[in-house]
Scaffold this active site. Structure first.
Site, PDB file in Angstrom:
ATOM      1  N   GLU A  49     117.800  71.121 -17.919  1.00 21.48           N
ATOM      2  CA  GLU A  49     117.164  71.990 -16.932  1.00 21.48           C
ATOM      3  C   GLU A  49     116.669  71.054 -15.862  1.00 21.48           C
ATOM      4  O   GLU A  49     115.835  69.749 -16.401  1.00 21.48           O
ATOM      5  CB  GLU A  49     115.888  72.605 -17.144  1.00 21.48           C
ATOM      6  CG  GLU A  49     115.578  73.582 -16.156  1.00 21.48           C
ATOM      7  CD  GLU A  49     114.418  74.452 -16.655  1.00 21.48           C
ATOM      8  OE1 GLU A  49     113.993  74.440 -17.762  1.00 21.48           O
ATOM      9  OE2 GLU A  49     113.786  75.099 -15.697  1.00 21.48           O
TER      10      GLU A  49
ATOM     11  N   ARG B  84     114.256  68.359 -33.059  1.00 23.09           N
ATOM     12  CA  ARG B  84     114.123  67.616 -31.949  1.00 23.09           C
ATOM     13  C   ARG B  84     113.337  66.226 -32.281  1.00 23.09           C
ATOM     14  O   ARG B  84     112.742  65.979 -33.321  1.00 23.09           O
ATOM     15  CB  ARG B  84     113.353  68.270 -30.765  1.00 23.09           C
ATOM     16  CG  ARG B  84     111.811  68.700 -31.019  1.00 23.09           C
ATOM     17  CD  ARG B  84     111.054  69.283 -30.057  1.00 23.09           C
ATOM     18  NE  ARG B  84     111.963  70.031 -28.989  1.00 23.09           N
ATOM     19  CZ  ARG B  84     111.660  69.774 -27.841  1.00 23.09           C
ATOM     20  NH1 ARG B  84     111.516  68.813 -26.825  1.00 23.09           N
ATOM     21  NH2 ARG B  84     112.367  70.683 -27.020  1.00 23.09           N
TER      22      ARG B  84
ATOM     23  N   LYS C  61     108.730  67.507 -20.521  1.00 20.97           N
ATOM     24  CA  LYS C  61     108.678  67.301 -19.192  1.00 20.97           C
ATOM     25  C   LYS C  61     107.399  67.499 -18.212  1.00 20.97           C
ATOM     26  O   LYS C  61     107.335  66.903 -17.288  1.00 20.97           O
ATOM     27  CB  LYS C  61     110.020  67.910 -18.463  1.00 20.97           C
ATOM     28  CG  LYS C  61     111.164  67.036 -18.831  1.00 20.97           C
ATOM     29  CD  LYS C  61     112.550  67.711 -18.420  1.00 20.97           C
ATOM     30  CE  LYS C  61     112.869  68.853 -19.189  1.00 20.97           C
ATOM     31  NZ  LYS C  61     114.341  69.377 -18.678  1.00 20.97           N
TER      32      LYS C  61
HETATM   33  P1  ATP Z   1     110.993  69.231 -22.506  1.00 24.11           P
HETATM   34  O1  ATP Z   1     110.524  70.339 -23.966  1.00 24.11           O
HETATM   35  O2  ATP Z   1     111.058  67.970 -22.507  1.00 24.11           O
HETATM   36  O3  ATP Z   1     110.769  69.932 -21.262  1.00 24.11           O
HETATM   37  P2  ATP Z   1     113.358  70.902 -22.648  1.00 24.11           P
HETATM   38  O4  ATP Z   1     114.141  71.355 -24.042  1.00 24.11           O
HETATM   39  O5  ATP Z   1     112.749  72.141 -21.811  1.00 24.11           O
HETATM   40  O6  ATP Z   1     112.464  69.476 -22.952  1.00 24.11           O
HETATM   41  P3  ATP Z   1     116.021  70.779 -21.340  1.00 24.11           P
HETATM   42  O7  ATP Z   1     116.432  70.240 -20.061  1.00 24.11           O
HETATM   43  O8  ATP Z   1     116.061  71.997 -21.607  1.00 24.11           O
HETATM   44  O9  ATP Z   1     114.484  70.191 -21.817  1.00 24.11           O
HETATM   45  O10 ATP Z   1     116.897  70.022 -22.474  1.00 24.11           O
HETATM   46  C1  ATP Z   1     118.165  69.799 -22.428  1.00 24.11           C
HETATM   47  C2  ATP Z   1     118.831  69.339 -23.880  1.00 24.11           C
HETATM   48  O11 ATP Z   1     118.052  68.430 -24.337  1.00 24.11           O
HETATM   49  C3  ATP Z   1     118.482  70.735 -24.603  1.00 24.11           C
HETATM   50  O12 ATP Z   1     119.494  70.852 -25.346  1.00 24.11           O
HETATM   51  C4  ATP Z   1     117.381  70.353 -25.581  1.00 24.11           C
HETATM   52  O13 ATP Z   1     117.386  71.244 -26.784  1.00 24.11           O
HETATM   53  C5  ATP Z   1     117.604  68.745 -25.729  1.00 24.11           C
HETATM   54  N1  ATP Z   1     116.350  68.276 -26.062  1.00 24.11           N
HETATM   55  C6  ATP Z   1     115.153  68.455 -25.180  1.00 24.11           C
HETATM   56  N2  ATP Z   1     114.146  67.557 -25.700  1.00 24.11           N
HETATM   57  C7  ATP Z   1     114.678  66.912 -26.924  1.00 24.11           C
HETATM   58  C8  ATP Z   1     113.995  66.315 -28.025  1.00 24.11           C
HETATM   59  N3  ATP Z   1     112.825  65.917 -28.064  1.00 24.11           N
HETATM   60  N4  ATP Z   1     115.219  65.771 -29.015  1.00 24.11           N
HETATM   61  C9  ATP Z   1     116.076  66.017 -28.954  1.00 24.11           C
HETATM   62  N5  ATP Z   1     116.885  67.104 -28.239  1.00 24.11           N
HETATM   63  C10 ATP Z   1     115.924  67.429 -27.028  1.00 24.11           C
HETATM   64 MG    MG Z   2     113.828  73.864 -21.263  1.00 23.14          MG
END
Ligand code: ATP
Ligand code: MG
Length: 553
Positions: free
Chosen positions: A33, A258, A268
């Site tokens: 995102e 994760r 984020k």
């Molecule tokens: P955050 O929790 O940091 O806001 P998010 O999951 O909302 O992260 P996205 O931009 O939606 O962030 O993530 C893009 C991809 O990266 C998704 O497939 C998500 O599952 C993966 N991802 C995000 N954080 C991690 C992590 N700590 N370890 C592994 N994969 C991750």
């Molecule tokens: Mg997200």
């Protein structure tokens, strides 16, 4: 970097799918995102998705999941593309979920026509109340049994901007008594009168993540949709949309744990807060766990990729020790970083028996781990700098560096013997005096005389003043997210700026982003804040490897 092929449960699933003929190719995607910069957790997902595509000769798309118009920005889009490329990956297709808004809208209309979706006018509070709890079933919305015609007309109104934010949502008609709360008539579309970074004011209704994600996957022909564990409980909904809409060869969602790392945060939202509230100097502050921060600090893509591969892919959440990431960085830099001499905390060393006005060149090895990198010439002179920490007037037990009457080696230079010190009015050592043995050029003595200490140095008359930024952990504790307010655990002494460090002249040849080893000190990366004749270095990492020490076999 040559490593053995990774093996994990996701690759096992793919192997099986290819063997049974369920799939004849592999297509993955990385779906960030664009509401912040990527962090090391994303790097794990990137390595996994792009790594699998590469290994199976498949494809991997970069897809911006931009279904929330309020938090997204093109600055983030640009940084994400840059970071993925820097990590060493190239996407096959680049898409935005917003590319599919029209198609998604049509799918929603199809659901309404099937009697599988309805417009609900409960308030957000009422929706919450009707949803029930983990132990109690929910109850049906009074709007649940509206006719298809009425639903189509209302959804049209939503789309045309005739209804206010929050006044209605389109919901899937599934099961308000489902043990899985996600299946209790989840929202499909909501109203947001907001300008979207791509579609502007074309839309005032936006699809919810669960609806948009599975259908975007299917539109792109994704075979394996890899995501993190928190989406496991959304999988029935992911499948429900695809099944209900009769999607052929639907993508399969697979969840993995994760990445969490000790001593930092990886959401984020929290990272944004650190930036906007000025606890750090931007998303690329070298203390940040962002890809941009790590790059600026001097971490290499190879080290990050190797780290992601080594930690593997698991089905249960766990936390990796920060020292392991640092170990991977150190291992990589040890092989590639050129050695130079920089005195971070200088004090003058004067060689009394060295001819006044004379200078000479001595040869220093660029990288003992890679002799192909050859040697360089360093200027030696009567007045030098050594590090204050390398001298003790009254040496403690185990201190083998310079002390009165003691002989030590100046790396690649000569043996020198301390004869005394000169102090200023405050009793601080202003200069150290010594004599040198001309027979020890290069740092070895013909008579086999041994010394215990070897010091780095720079010529006081041929050096560059540099600024050195020393970083410590950004947080005072191992798990900042466990604190009531993670900001209370910010380490306000995590950046120490040292001015007046003295470097070899060859630092003038470095480019921003180059990483070198300051002999005996650590790895340092030339920062973008450097100006002509005034280099600024970030300490990437000190030499001491706590992880290797604890895990020695
Ligand atoms: P955050 O929790 O940091 O806001 P998010 O999951 O909302 O992260 P996205 O931009 O939606 O962030 O993530 C893009 C991809 O990266 C998704 O497939 C998500 O599952 C993966 N991802 C995000 N954080 C991690 C992590 N700590 N370890 C592994 N994969 C991750
Ligand atoms: Mg997200």
């Amino acid at each position: 970097m040559e490593t053995t092929k990774p093996n994990d449960f996701i690759r096992d699933i793919i192997d099986e799918d290819l063997k049974t003929g369920k799939r004849d190719h592999v297509a993955t995607r990385f779906p960030p995102e664009p509401n912040g910069y990527l962090h090391i957790g994303h790097a794990k997902s990137i390595c996994l998705n792009f790594g699998i595509a590469k290994q199976y000769n498949g494809t991997c798309n970069l897809r911006f999941d931009d279904t929330n118009p309020c938090k997204e920005d093109t600055e983030y889009v640009d940084s994400i593309m840059n970071d993925v490329k820097w990590l060493g990956f190239q996407w096959d297709g680049m898409y935005y979920a917003s590319n599919y808004f029209q198609k998604l809208y049509e799918y929603a209309v199809e659901l309404i026509k099937m009697g599988k979706a309805y417009v609900c006018e409960l308030t957000p509070d009422q929706i919450r109340e009707y949803r029930g709890t983990l132990t109690e079933p929910g109850k049906n919305s009074p709007y649940r049994d509206r006719s298809v015609e009425e639903n189509l007309a209302l959804f049209e109104k939503m789309k045309n901007g005739e209804l206010e934010d929050g006044s209605a949502v389109l919901r899937a008609k599934i099961d308000m008594a489902s043990p899985n709360i996600n299946m209790r008539d989840p929202a499909i579309y909501r109203i947001r009168h907001a300008t979207h970074h791509k579609t502007g004011d074309d839309w005032c209704i936006y699809p919810m993540y669960d609806f948009a994600h599975c259908l975007s996957d299917s539109i792109e022909g994704i075979t394996h949709s890899i995501c993190t564990l928190e989406f496991e409980i959304h999988r029935p909904l992911y499948n429900w949309y695809l099944e209900t809409l009769g999607i052929k060869n639907p993508p399969q969602q697979i969840e993995f744990a994760r990445l969490n790392i000790t001593g930092t945060v990886m959401s984020k939202r929290k990272l944004l807060q650190l930036v906007t509230e000025h606890h750090v100097n931007g998303w690329d502050d070298p203390r940040m766990p962002t890809i941009a921060g790590m790059r600026r600090r001097g971490f290499t893509p190879e080290a990050i990729r190797n780290f992601c591969e080594q930690i593997g892919v698991a089905k249960a959440d766990s936390t990796v020790d920060m020292s392991f990431l640092e170990h991977c960085v150190r291992e990589d830099l040890n092989k590639r970083a050129k050695r130079i001499m920089v005195v971070v905390n200088p004090v003058k060393l004067i060689i009394d028996n060295y001819p006044e006005g004379q200078t000479e060149e001595v040869e220093a090895i660029n990288n003992p781990e890679n002799m192909d990198e050859g040697k360089r010439k360093v200027i030696f002179s009567k007045e030098l700098y050594i590090d204050r920490d390398d001298f003790m007037e009254e040496p403690v037990k185990g201190f083998y560096r310079m002390a009165p009457d003691r002989e030590v080696r100046l790396k690649a230079g000569y043996y020198v013997k301390c004869t005394g010190v000169v102090k200023d009015e405050n009793g601080e050592i202003k200069e150290i005096h010594c004599t040198y043995d001309p027979e020890t050029k290069g740092g070895t003595s013909a008579d086999g005389r041994k010394v215990k200490g070897t010091l780095h140095w720079v010529s006081a008359t041929n050096c560059v003043d540099t600024e050195v930024r020393l970083y410590e952990s950004l947080f005072n504790c191992q798990n900042p997210s466990a604190a009531e307010n993670f900001l209370d655990t910010v380490n306000h002494d995590s950046l120490k700026i040292v001015k007046g460090s003295k470097a070899e002249l060859c630092v003038n040849d470095l480019k921003v982003g180059d990483v070198v080893q300051f002999e005996r000190t650590g790895y340092f990366c030339l920062d973008k804040d450097s100006t002509e004749g005034h280099p600024v270095f970030n300490r990437t990492i000190a030499l001491k490897d706590t992880w290797a020490k604890q895990n020695k076999k």
